[in-house]
Write a protein that holds these residues in place. Structure first.
Motif, PDB file in Angstrom:
ATOM      1  N   VAL A 197      48.151  63.943  69.302  1.00 46.62           N
ATOM      2  CA  VAL A 197      46.863  64.444  68.820  1.00 46.62           C
ATOM      3  C   VAL A 197      46.442  65.680  69.601  1.00 46.62           C
ATOM      4  CG1 VAL A 197      44.477  63.844  68.271  1.00 46.62           C
ATOM      5  CG2 VAL A 197      46.220  62.044  68.406  1.00 46.62           C
ATOM      6  N   GLN A 198      45.966  66.689  68.898  1.00 51.85           N
ATOM      7  CA  GLN A 198      45.453  67.879  69.561  1.00 51.85           C
ATOM      8  C   GLN A 198      44.221  68.406  68.813  1.00 51.85           C
ATOM      9  OE1 GLN A 198      49.054  70.477  67.814  1.00 51.85           O
ATOM     10  NE2 GLN A 198      47.671  71.686  69.073  1.00 51.85           N
ATOM     11  N   VAL A 199      43.379  69.101  69.550  1.00 48.30           N
ATOM     12  CA  VAL A 199      42.227  69.770  68.957  1.00 48.30           C
ATOM     13  C   VAL A 199      42.688  71.135  68.469  1.00 48.30           C
ATOM     14  CG1 VAL A 199      39.931  70.706  69.377  1.00 48.30           C
ATOM     15  CG2 VAL A 199      40.624  68.579  70.490  1.00 48.30           C
ATOM     16  N   VAL A 200      42.434  71.452  67.201  1.00 50.74           N
ATOM     17  CA  VAL A 200      42.831  72.765  66.677  1.00 50.74           C
ATOM     18  C   VAL A 200      41.631  73.653  66.381  1.00 50.74           C
ATOM     19  CG1 VAL A 200      44.933  71.810  65.690  1.00 50.74           C
ATOM     20  CG2 VAL A 200      42.916  72.040  64.250  1.00 50.74           C
ATOM     21  N   GLY A 201      40.428  73.088  66.421  1.00 52.68           N
ATOM     22  CA  GLY A 201      39.245  73.901  66.174  1.00 52.68           C
ATOM     23  C   GLY A 201      37.972  73.190  66.579  1.00 52.68           C
ATOM     24  N   VAL A 202      37.030  73.940  67.160  1.00 54.53           N
ATOM     25  CA  VAL A 202      35.729  73.393  67.556  1.00 54.53           C
ATOM     26  C   VAL A 202      34.666  74.453  67.303  1.00 54.53           C
ATOM     27  CG1 VAL A 202      34.288  72.525  69.433  1.00 54.53           C
ATOM     28  CG2 VAL A 202      36.705  71.909  69.361  1.00 54.53           C
ATOM     29  N   SER A 203      33.560  74.054  66.687  1.00 59.38           N
ATOM     30  CA  SER A 203      32.411  74.945  66.523  1.00 59.38           C
ATOM     31  C   SER A 203      31.143  74.182  66.888  1.00 59.38           C
ATOM     32  CB  SER A 203      32.307  75.456  65.088  1.00 59.38           C
ATOM     33  OG  SER A 203      31.089  76.180  64.916  1.00 59.38           O
ATOM     34  N   LEU A 204      30.569  74.532  68.039  1.00 53.02           N
ATOM     35  CA  LEU A 204      29.310  73.901  68.439  1.00 53.02           C
ATOM     36  C   LEU A 204      28.174  74.331  67.523  1.00 53.02           C
ATOM     37  CD1 LEU A 204      29.411  74.170  72.339  1.00 53.02           C
ATOM     38  CD2 LEU A 204      29.975  72.213  70.911  1.00 53.02           C
ATOM     39  N   SER A 205      28.255  75.563  67.014  1.00 56.32           N
ATOM     40  CA  SER A 205      27.194  76.077  66.151  1.00 56.32           C
ATOM     41  C   SER A 205      27.039  75.246  64.884  1.00 56.32           C
ATOM     42  CB  SER A 205      27.480  77.534  65.767  1.00 56.32           C
ATOM     43  OG  SER A 205      27.520  78.355  66.906  1.00 56.32           O
ATOM     44  N   TYR A 206      28.119  74.572  64.474  1.00 61.34           N
ATOM     45  CA  TYR A 206      28.076  73.748  63.275  1.00 61.34           C
ATOM     46  C   TYR A 206      28.414  72.288  63.565  1.00 61.34           C
ATOM     47  CZ  TYR A 206      27.741  78.099  60.665  1.00 61.34           C
ATOM     48  OH  TYR A 206      27.321  79.306  60.176  1.00 61.34           O
ATOM     49  N   ASP A 207      28.590  71.938  64.835  1.00 61.91           N
ATOM     50  CA  ASP A 207      28.890  70.575  65.268  1.00 61.91           C
ATOM     51  C   ASP A 207      30.080  69.978  64.513  1.00 61.91           C
ATOM     52  OD1 ASP A 207      28.692  68.313  66.809  1.00 61.91           O
ATOM     53  OD2 ASP A 207      27.109  67.379  65.612  1.00 61.91           O
ATOM     54  N   LEU A 208      31.122  70.767  64.368  1.00 60.42           N
ATOM     55  CA  LEU A 208      32.317  70.288  63.684  1.00 60.42           C
ATOM     56  C   LEU A 208      33.564  70.620  64.494  1.00 60.42           C
ATOM     57  CD1 LEU A 208      31.495  71.244  60.000  1.00 60.42           C
ATOM     58  CD2 LEU A 208      31.836  68.924  60.872  1.00 60.42           C
ATOM     59  N   ALA A 209      34.551  69.750  64.371  1.00 64.22           N
ATOM     60  CA  ALA A 209      35.835  69.966  65.019  1.00 64.22           C
ATOM     61  C   ALA A 209      36.931  69.463  64.099  1.00 64.22           C
ATOM     62  CB  ALA A 209      35.895  69.236  66.365  1.00 64.22           C
ATOM     63  N   VAL A 210      38.129  70.023  64.284  1.00 63.90           N
ATOM     64  CA  VAL A 210      39.290  69.595  63.512  1.00 63.90           C
ATOM     65  C   VAL A 210      40.382  69.168  64.482  1.00 63.90           C
ATOM     66  CG1 VAL A 210      41.076  70.280  61.872  1.00 63.90           C
ATOM     67  CG2 VAL A 210      38.746  71.130  61.597  1.00 63.90           C
ATOM     68  N   LEU A 211      40.963  68.010  64.228  1.00 64.32           N
ATOM     69  CA  LEU A 211      42.085  67.500  65.010  1.00 64.32           C
ATOM     70  C   LEU A 211      43.344  67.532  64.161  1.00 64.32           C
ATOM     71  CD1 LEU A 211      40.393  64.259  66.437  1.00 64.32           C
ATOM     72  CD2 LEU A 211      40.216  66.595  67.308  1.00 64.32           C
ATOM     73  N   LYS A 212      44.477  67.641  64.839  1.00 62.65           N
ATOM     74  CA  LYS A 212      45.746  67.559  64.132  1.00 62.65           C
ATOM     75  C   LYS A 212      46.623  66.485  64.759  1.00 62.65           C
ATOM     76  CE  LYS A 212      49.696  70.052  62.288  1.00 62.65           C
ATOM     77  NZ  LYS A 212      50.464  71.320  62.205  1.00 62.65           N
ATOM     78  N   VAL A 213      47.177  65.636  63.908  1.00 68.81           N
ATOM     79  CA  VAL A 213      48.161  64.638  64.328  1.00 68.81           C
ATOM     80  C   VAL A 213      49.525  65.148  63.907  1.00 68.81           C
ATOM     81  CG1 VAL A 213      48.960  62.270  64.050  1.00 68.81           C
ATOM     82  CG2 VAL A 213      46.506  62.758  64.049  1.00 68.81           C
ATOM     83  N   THR A 214      50.484  65.083  64.832  1.00 66.07           N
ATOM     84  CA  THR A 214      51.830  65.578  64.537  1.00 66.07           C
ATOM     85  C   THR A 214      52.876  64.534  64.919  1.00 66.07           C
ATOM     86  OG1 THR A 214      51.105  67.842  65.005  1.00 66.07           O
ATOM     87  CG2 THR A 214      53.476  67.454  64.923  1.00 66.07           C
ATOM     88  N   GLY A 215      53.697  64.135  63.958  1.00 66.11           N
ATOM     89  CA  GLY A 215      54.849  63.276  64.221  1.00 66.11           C
ATOM     90  C   GLY A 215      54.526  61.872  64.686  1.00 66.11           C
ATOM     91  N   SER A 216      53.453  61.280  64.194  1.00 62.58           N
ATOM     92  CA  SER A 216      53.057  59.939  64.620  1.00 62.58           C
ATOM     93  C   SER A 216      53.736  58.854  63.787  1.00 62.58           C
ATOM     94  CB  SER A 216      51.536  59.782  64.510  1.00 62.58           C
ATOM     95  OG  SER A 216      51.156  58.427  64.592  1.00 62.58           O
ATOM     96  N   ASP A 217      54.475  57.950  64.439  1.00 63.83           N
ATOM     97  CA  ASP A 217      55.089  56.821  63.741  1.00 63.83           C
ATOM     98  C   ASP A 217      54.027  55.864  63.214  1.00 63.83           C
ATOM     99  OD1 ASP A 217      57.706  57.638  64.017  1.00 63.83           O
ATOM    100  OD2 ASP A 217      58.004  56.593  65.923  1.00 63.83           O
ATOM    101  N   VAL A 218      52.907  55.752  63.939  1.00 64.33           N
ATOM    102  CA  VAL A 218      51.815  54.893  63.469  1.00 64.33           C
ATOM    103  C   VAL A 218      51.325  55.376  62.114  1.00 64.33           C
ATOM    104  CG1 VAL A 218      49.436  54.160  63.911  1.00 64.33           C
ATOM    105  CG2 VAL A 218      51.090  54.197  65.780  1.00 64.33           C
ATOM    106  N   LEU A 219      51.165  56.681  61.985  1.00 64.25           N
ATOM    107  CA  LEU A 219      50.702  57.254  60.720  1.00 64.25           C
ATOM    108  C   LEU A 219      51.768  57.104  59.631  1.00 64.25           C
ATOM    109  CD1 LEU A 219      48.231  58.721  59.576  1.00 64.25           C
ATOM    110  CD2 LEU A 219      49.345  60.887  60.130  1.00 64.25           C
ATOM    111  N   LYS A 220      53.028  57.287  59.992  1.00 61.86           N
ATOM    112  CA  LYS A 220      54.120  57.170  59.020  1.00 61.86           C
ATOM    113  C   LYS A 220      54.140  55.796  58.360  1.00 61.86           C
ATOM    114  CE  LYS A 220      57.356  60.335  61.331  1.00 61.86           C
ATOM    115  NZ  LYS A 220      58.665  60.424  62.041  1.00 61.86           N
ATOM    116  N   HIS A 221      53.873  54.760  59.137  1.00 60.92           N
ATOM    117  CA  HIS A 221      53.992  53.396  58.641  1.00 60.92           C
ATOM    118  C   HIS A 221      52.657  52.776  58.254  1.00 60.92           C
ATOM    119  CE1 HIS A 221      57.685  53.932  61.218  1.00 60.92           C
ATOM    120  NE2 HIS A 221      58.206  53.545  60.064  1.00 60.92           N
ATOM    121  N   SER A 222      51.654  53.615  58.095  1.00 58.19           N
ATOM    122  CA  SER A 222      50.322  53.124  57.739  1.00 58.19           C
ATOM    123  C   SER A 222      50.061  53.293  56.248  1.00 58.19           C
ATOM    124  CB  SER A 222      49.258  53.895  58.526  1.00 58.19           C
ATOM    125  OG  SER A 222      49.122  55.214  58.004  1.00 58.19           O
ATOM    126  N   ASP A 223      48.910  52.794  55.784  1.00 53.54           N
ATOM    127  CA  ASP A 223      48.440  53.013  54.423  1.00 53.54           C
ATOM    128  C   ASP A 223      47.370  54.096  54.380  1.00 53.54           C
ATOM    129  OD1 ASP A 223      50.082  51.211  53.159  1.00 53.54           O
ATOM    130  OD2 ASP A 223      48.697  49.533  53.370  1.00 53.54           O
TER     131      ASP A 223
END
Length: 492
Positions: free
Chosen positions: A193-219
């Protein structure tokens, strides 16, 4: 059970049965070791349909749209059979419980060995894009979930993030939290997991998940944004989040005010920012921050970010969310910036025409639209001032009434002509259809003061903004083409 419902249920079961037959015939050999194939349900069919539509370049469907289109079911009946329970349960698969970790203090023992303790913050997020084959996803949350101004290292951004999907989000079973930080058992671990974007002015952030086996085998699934930017008082909504560290859950309510501005301490350290939000009665508590708010069709219409609930419970039922149409623009801007250079973006780049706007005194009114069955607020928005050295100088004037806007690409050689003649008062007194390949819309009427300002987040280098105005009883079409970085402003 009504005959209509029986007919649809039978159709659903028939489709599922057919798919099951294909599935098991193709995978019969895999059952020998005791690992039988997973039973298919209506959501498997729904996901398969959306995958096929994506492959064909078509828009994905909400669950309700799927029921209507593929089972020839009209909307009012669909609400009965594919009821809110089914839609809410599906939305849980897009929810994420978020735990962010900050080093707090370092102590030394008798043998001079160091031990670091951690502060752990709790929040929520929503998956907006997912590739389960690769184990990748983009997730929206609040900036204040991943940022603390009191943390001087790493630009205030948390050092470690753990994510938990619905069904694997129980404290004590799937993870533990102590002064030593998070111990993960079942979640998406920090290295994915990594943070790819943050804006305090709009109180929003975007995270990116890369290559997670948990995500691969989830619904897990990606939630869909609502295409309609309009929201109305009384509209049914529900929020998915991780309140009080108790795991992902749903709270339900209605929109009680469609737009207002609030001030929030984004990191509880005195960093106050003002945000345009809508108010709702769906409960929001500590830990809900960053989770999605959905309409009755299961589409994202907001990102929860605040509540007025006080410690003595004197204020209740006043919870707030950032409107989804703006959140989508901001998230996309962050993702575009990150994917273009591979570096996390701690600012938001926003196009600037160079005007201040105001609402004509006494022009704001509410009218009941009998066709929609809703009360609609409208405002007359005008240019209050034009800033020197900007694109608007020599084109727009104080007192101009803003009628509509469009964002897209210009056709032919018009952009060059517009740039050449702009400062001598260049205008086009008729709609010449110069805007092509509109990014979000062909033309949007400006009926609220915030609309044009927020839309400018969508503008990219090379885009042209068409602004239609009324001046001295005449209608004019103005065109502003953005090239390079000169007319973009960065917001933290």
């Amino acid at each position: 059970m009504t005959k209509t419902f029986k007919r649809i249920l039978a159709a659903c079961l028939a489709v599922i049965a057919c798919l099951c037959a294909v599935f098991f015939s193709a995978c019969a050999e895999d059952g020998k070791d005791g690992e039988d194939g997973k039973d298919l349900d209506i959501y498997d069919v729904y996901n398969a349909v959306n995958e096929a539509r994506t492959a064909e370049g078509l828009e994905t469907l909400t669950f309700l749209e799927f029921i209507e289109e593929y089972f020839d079911y009209v909307s009012d009946q669909a609400v009965v059979s594919a009821d809110s329970t089914a839609i809410m349960n599906y939305s849980l698969l897009s929810g994420v419980a978020i735990y962010t970790q900050y080093p707090s203090t370092t102590t030394y023992g008798y043998f001079n060995n160091s031990e670091t303790t951690y502060d752990v913050y709790v929040g929520s997020g929503v998956i907006i894009d997912v590739d389960k084959t690769a184990g990748d996803a983009y997730i929206i949350t609040n900036a204040h979930v991943v940022y603390d101004s009191g943390y001087t290292s790493n630009s205030g951004i948390c050092e470690e993030i753990y994510l938990y999907l619905y069904g694997s989000d129980t404290l004590g079973t799937d993870f533990t939290v102590t002064s030593a930080g998070v111990t993960n058992y079942s979640g998406i671990d920090k290295q994915y997991v990594q943070v790819v974007g943050v804006s305090l002015s709009y109180d929003l952030a975007v995270l990116k998940v890369t290559g997670s086996d948990v995500l691969k085998h989830s619904d897990a699934v990606a939630a869909k944004f609502c295409d309609d930017s309009s929201i109305y008082v009384g509209e049914d909504v529900y929020a998915v989040g991780n309140p009080s560290n108790e795991g992902l859950s749903v709270s339900q309510g209605i929109i009680s005010r469609d737009s207002e501005t609030i001030e929030v301490d984004v990191d509880e350290n005195g960093t106050y920012e003002s945000f345009r939000v809508f108010r709702m009665t769906a409960a929001i508590n500590g830990g809900n921050s960053g989770g999605a708010v959905y309409n009755s069709s299961g589409e994202i219409i907001g990102i929860a970010n605040a509540t007025s609930l006080t410690s003595d419970n004197l204020v209740q039922g006043m919870c707030y969310a950032l409107p989804a149409n703006n959140a989508r623009r901001i998230a996309q801007s962050m993702i575009d910036t990150y994917e273009s250079n591979g570096v996390a973006c701690y600012y938001l780049s926003k196009a600037t025409i160079g005007i201040n706007t105001s609402v004509v005194s006494g022009s704001s009114s509410a009218e009941y639209d009998a066709t929609l069955g809703r009360t609609v607020i409208t405002e007359e928005v005008t240019v209050a001032a034009v800033q020197e050295g900007t694109l608007a100088q020599g084109v727009l004037k104080a007192g101009d009434t803003l009628i509509s806007y469009a964002i897209g690409k210009m056709s032919g050689e018009t952009p060059a002509a517009a740039q050449t003649e702009r400062y001598s008062g260049f205008t086009i007194p008729e709609n010449s259809n110069y805007i092509t390949d509109s990014r979000y819309c062909d033309t949007t009427a400006i009926t609220r003061s915030y609309m044009l300002t927020e839309a400018m987040i969508s503008v990219r280098d090379g885009d042209t903004v068409e602004v239609v105005i009324e001046r001295d009883g005449n209608v004019y079409y103005m065109y502003f083409t953005f090239s390079g970085t000169t007319n973009f402003t960065q917001y933290s």
